[in-house]
Write a protein that holds these residues in place. Structure first.
Motif, PDB file in Angstrom:
ATOM      1  N   ARG A 105      10.344   4.481   5.023  1.00  0.00           N
ATOM      2  CA  ARG A 105      11.714   4.143   5.432  1.00  0.00           C
ATOM      3  C   ARG A 105      11.746   2.750   6.054  1.00  0.00           C
ATOM      4  N   ARG A 106      12.938   2.174   6.070  1.00  0.00           N
ATOM      5  CA  ARG A 106      13.114   0.858   6.665  1.00  0.00           C
ATOM      6  C   ARG A 106      12.960   0.965   8.177  1.00  0.00           C
ATOM      7  N   PRO A 107      12.093   0.154   8.789  1.00  0.00           N
ATOM      8  CA  PRO A 107      11.958   0.189  10.249  1.00  0.00           C
ATOM      9  C   PRO A 107      13.280  -0.167  10.923  1.00  0.00           C
ATOM     10  N   GLU A 108      13.560   0.484  12.026  1.00  0.00           N
ATOM     11  CA  GLU A 108      14.843   0.294  12.706  1.00  0.00           C
ATOM     12  C   GLU A 108      14.872  -0.971  13.552  1.00  0.00           C
ATOM     13  N   GLN A 109      13.779  -1.316  14.176  1.00  0.00           N
ATOM     14  CA  GLN A 109      13.768  -2.465  15.069  1.00  0.00           C
ATOM     15  C   GLN A 109      12.647  -3.419  14.652  1.00  0.00           C
ATOM     16  N   MET A 110      13.041  -4.437  13.892  1.00  0.00           N
ATOM     17  CA  MET A 110      12.095  -5.440  13.438  1.00  0.00           C
ATOM     18  C   MET A 110      12.476  -6.787  14.034  1.00  0.00           C
ATOM     19  N   ALA A 111      11.475  -7.661  14.178  1.00  0.00           N
ATOM     20  CA  ALA A 111      11.767  -9.056  14.510  1.00  0.00           C
ATOM     21  C   ALA A 111      12.551  -9.666  13.361  1.00  0.00           C
TER      22      ALA A 111
ATOM     23  N   ALA B 251       0.839  -1.209   0.000  1.00  0.00           N
ATOM     24  CA  ALA B 251       0.000   0.000   0.000  1.00  0.00           C
ATOM     25  C   ALA B 251       0.868   1.251   0.000  1.00  0.00           C
ATOM     26  N   ARG B 252       1.966   1.225   0.763  1.00  0.00           N
ATOM     27  CA  ARG B 252       2.856   2.389   0.810  1.00  0.00           C
ATOM     28  C   ARG B 252       3.534   2.611  -0.539  1.00  0.00           C
ATOM     29  N   ARG B 253       3.977   1.536  -1.165  1.00  0.00           N
ATOM     30  CA  ARG B 253       4.671   1.668  -2.450  1.00  0.00           C
ATOM     31  C   ARG B 253       3.790   2.356  -3.477  1.00  0.00           C
ATOM     32  N   TRP B 254       2.491   2.044  -3.454  1.00  0.00           N
ATOM     33  CA  TRP B 254       1.566   2.602  -4.438  1.00  0.00           C
ATOM     34  C   TRP B 254       0.746   3.767  -3.878  1.00  0.00           C
ATOM     35  N   THR B 255       1.050   4.197  -2.660  1.00  0.00           N
ATOM     36  CA  THR B 255       0.266   5.228  -1.974  1.00  0.00           C
ATOM     37  C   THR B 255      -1.225   4.929  -2.149  1.00  0.00           C
ATOM     38  N   GLN B 256      -1.622   3.719  -1.792  1.00  0.00           N
ATOM     39  CA  GLN B 256      -2.996   3.275  -1.944  1.00  0.00           C
ATOM     40  C   GLN B 256      -3.724   3.475  -0.617  1.00  0.00           C
ATOM     41  N   GLN B 257      -4.491   4.562  -0.558  1.00  0.00           N
ATOM     42  CA  GLN B 257      -5.096   4.974   0.702  1.00  0.00           C
ATOM     43  C   GLN B 257      -6.139   3.977   1.200  1.00  0.00           C
ATOM     44  N   TYR B 258      -6.944   3.430   0.307  1.00  0.00           N
ATOM     45  CA  TYR B 258      -7.979   2.465   0.742  1.00  0.00           C
ATOM     46  C   TYR B 258      -7.320   1.238   1.353  1.00  0.00           C
TER      47      TYR B 258
ATOM     48  N   PRO C 131     -12.659   5.650  -3.875  1.00  0.00           N
ATOM     49  CA  PRO C 131     -12.539   6.528  -2.702  1.00  0.00           C
ATOM     50  C   PRO C 131     -12.425   5.741  -1.407  1.00  0.00           C
ATOM     51  N   LEU C 132     -11.935   6.416  -0.387  1.00  0.00           N
ATOM     52  CA  LEU C 132     -11.952   5.863   0.960  1.00  0.00           C
ATOM     53  C   LEU C 132     -13.397   5.706   1.427  1.00  0.00           C
ATOM     54  N   PRO C 133     -13.638   4.832   2.403  1.00  0.00           N
ATOM     55  CA  PRO C 133     -14.978   4.759   2.981  1.00  0.00           C
ATOM     56  C   PRO C 133     -15.400   6.116   3.544  1.00  0.00           C
ATOM     57  N   ALA C 134     -16.680   6.353   3.595  1.00  0.00           N
ATOM     58  CA  ALA C 134     -17.198   7.616   4.119  1.00  0.00           C
ATOM     59  C   ALA C 134     -16.646   7.870   5.518  1.00  0.00           C
ATOM     60  N   GLY C 135     -16.134   9.067   5.736  1.00  0.00           N
ATOM     61  CA  GLY C 135     -15.637   9.451   7.051  1.00  0.00           C
ATOM     62  C   GLY C 135     -14.183   9.109   7.306  1.00  0.00           C
ATOM     63  N   ALA C 136     -13.573   8.310   6.436  1.00  0.00           N
ATOM     64  CA  ALA C 136     -12.173   7.916   6.625  1.00  0.00           C
ATOM     65  C   ALA C 136     -11.249   9.026   6.122  1.00  0.00           C
ATOM     66  N   THR C 137     -10.077   9.101   6.717  1.00  0.00           N
ATOM     67  CA  THR C 137      -9.087  10.100   6.355  1.00  0.00           C
ATOM     68  C   THR C 137      -7.858   9.425   5.783  1.00  0.00           C
ATOM     69  N   ALA C 138      -7.280  10.019   4.747  1.00  0.00           N
ATOM     70  CA  ALA C 138      -6.081   9.440   4.129  1.00  0.00           C
ATOM     71  C   ALA C 138      -4.959   9.343   5.158  1.00  0.00           C
ATOM     72  N   GLY C 139      -4.324   8.185   5.226  1.00  0.00           N
ATOM     73  CA  GLY C 139      -3.264   7.955   6.199  1.00  0.00           C
ATOM     74  C   GLY C 139      -1.873   8.016   5.642  1.00  0.00           C
ATOM     75  N   LEU C 140      -1.731   8.226   4.330  1.00  0.00           N
ATOM     76  CA  LEU C 140      -0.420   8.242   3.706  1.00  0.00           C
ATOM     77  C   LEU C 140      -0.170   9.575   3.020  1.00  0.00           C
ATOM     78  N   ALA C 141       0.981  10.147   3.296  1.00  0.00           N
ATOM     79  CA  ALA C 141       1.427  11.325   2.565  1.00  0.00           C
ATOM     80  C   ALA C 141       1.911  10.887   1.193  1.00  0.00           C
ATOM     81  N   PRO C 142       2.096  11.827   0.239  1.00  0.00           N
ATOM     82  CA  PRO C 142       2.709  11.438  -1.030  1.00  0.00           C
ATOM     83  C   PRO C 142       4.016  10.690  -0.770  1.00  0.00           C
ATOM     84  N   PHE C 143       4.327   9.729  -1.624  1.00  0.00           N
ATOM     85  CA  PHE C 143       5.487   8.877  -1.385  1.00  0.00           C
ATOM     86  C   PHE C 143       6.764   9.716  -1.343  1.00  0.00           C
ATOM     87  N   PRO C 144       7.571   9.548  -0.288  1.00  0.00           N
ATOM     88  CA  PRO C 144       8.822  10.325  -0.187  1.00  0.00           C
ATOM     89  C   PRO C 144       9.844   9.862  -1.201  1.00  0.00           C
ATOM     90  N   HIS C 145      10.512  10.791  -1.815  1.00  0.00           N
ATOM     91  CA  HIS C 145      11.554  10.451  -2.815  1.00  0.00           C
ATOM     92  C   HIS C 145      12.877  11.028  -2.367  1.00  0.00           C
TER      93      HIS C 145
END
Length: 203
Positions: free
Chosen positions: A124-130, A91-98, A189-203
């Motif tokens: 970004r790559r998470p710093e502390q992953m399993a 979803a992040r790679r494609w900035t797919q809000q839904y 579109p996102l479901p009614a009342g939902a807010t986009a959680g992703l900013a434009p993809f950082p480059h």
């Protein structure tokens, strides 16, 4: 507290153009589309929504996509923590809000740490992953960037999730990429009342 930060970390995005493929009126459905809807409801015990609304324009594709999703989403060899991790990366790679809106809460519920989710949202790559998360992250990141995977990355992924897990991981990437492409093209579109959680993809 971290969970609350991730859940409420939303971004202002420009208004999107009108949905290109909204729900088809009931009186305009073909027999094949009605059959695809019936099979969807029987399999998922839910109404058709999200990517399956535009996919219904090709009912055979919709039905086959739903069947693939039935396995990858609910019965794959990966635990929910990892499968939702892969979905969020896609979803992040494609900035797919839904996609992000639907799966970010599921990732947290499945045990993915909030700081890992936040890092993915920020591109970004998470710093502390399993250990298994790190192996899966590297596999997905490398195949998407290089269109191939090194021997070391492959061996690490197999060691973490097995050969079936590697295939299920790649299946998730392919499947949710398909859904992202469909929704980005259809401007679902996102479901009614939902807010986009992703900013434009950082480059």
């Amino acid at each position: 507290m971290l969970v609350a930060i991730v859940v409420t970390s939303c971004f202002a995005v420009p208004a999107r153009a009108q949905d290109r493929m909204p729900a088809i009126p009931a009186d305009k459905l073909t027999d094949a589309q009605r059959q695809a809807i019936a099979e969807f409801k029987a399999a998922r015990s839910a109404d058709v929504s999200g990517p399956f609304i535009p996919l219904l324009r090709s009912p055979e594709v919709m039905t086959r996509a739903r069947a693939m999703g039935d396995y990858l989403r609910f019965r794959s060899s990966l635990p929910p923590r990892l499968s939702e991790f892969v979905i969020l990366m896609t979803a992040r790679r494609w900035t797919q809000q839904y996609e992000w809106n639907a799966h970010q809460p599921l990732a947290l519920q499945g045990g993915l740490k909030a700081d890992v989710v936040q890092a993915i949202a920020e591109g970004r790559r998470p710093e502390q992953m399993a250990a298994d998360e790190g192996a899966v992250y590297t596999l997905v990141d490398e195949v998407e960037r290089n269109h191939s995977v090194s021997d070391a990355t492959y061996a690490r992924a197999v060691g973490a999730v097995g050969e079936q897990g590697v295939i299920d991981t790649l299946g998730l990437v392919g499947y949710y990429t398909t859904l992202a492409l469909v929704m980005n093209t259809a401007r679902t579109p996102l479901p009614a009342g939902a807010t986009a959680g992703l900013a434009p993809f950082p480059h």
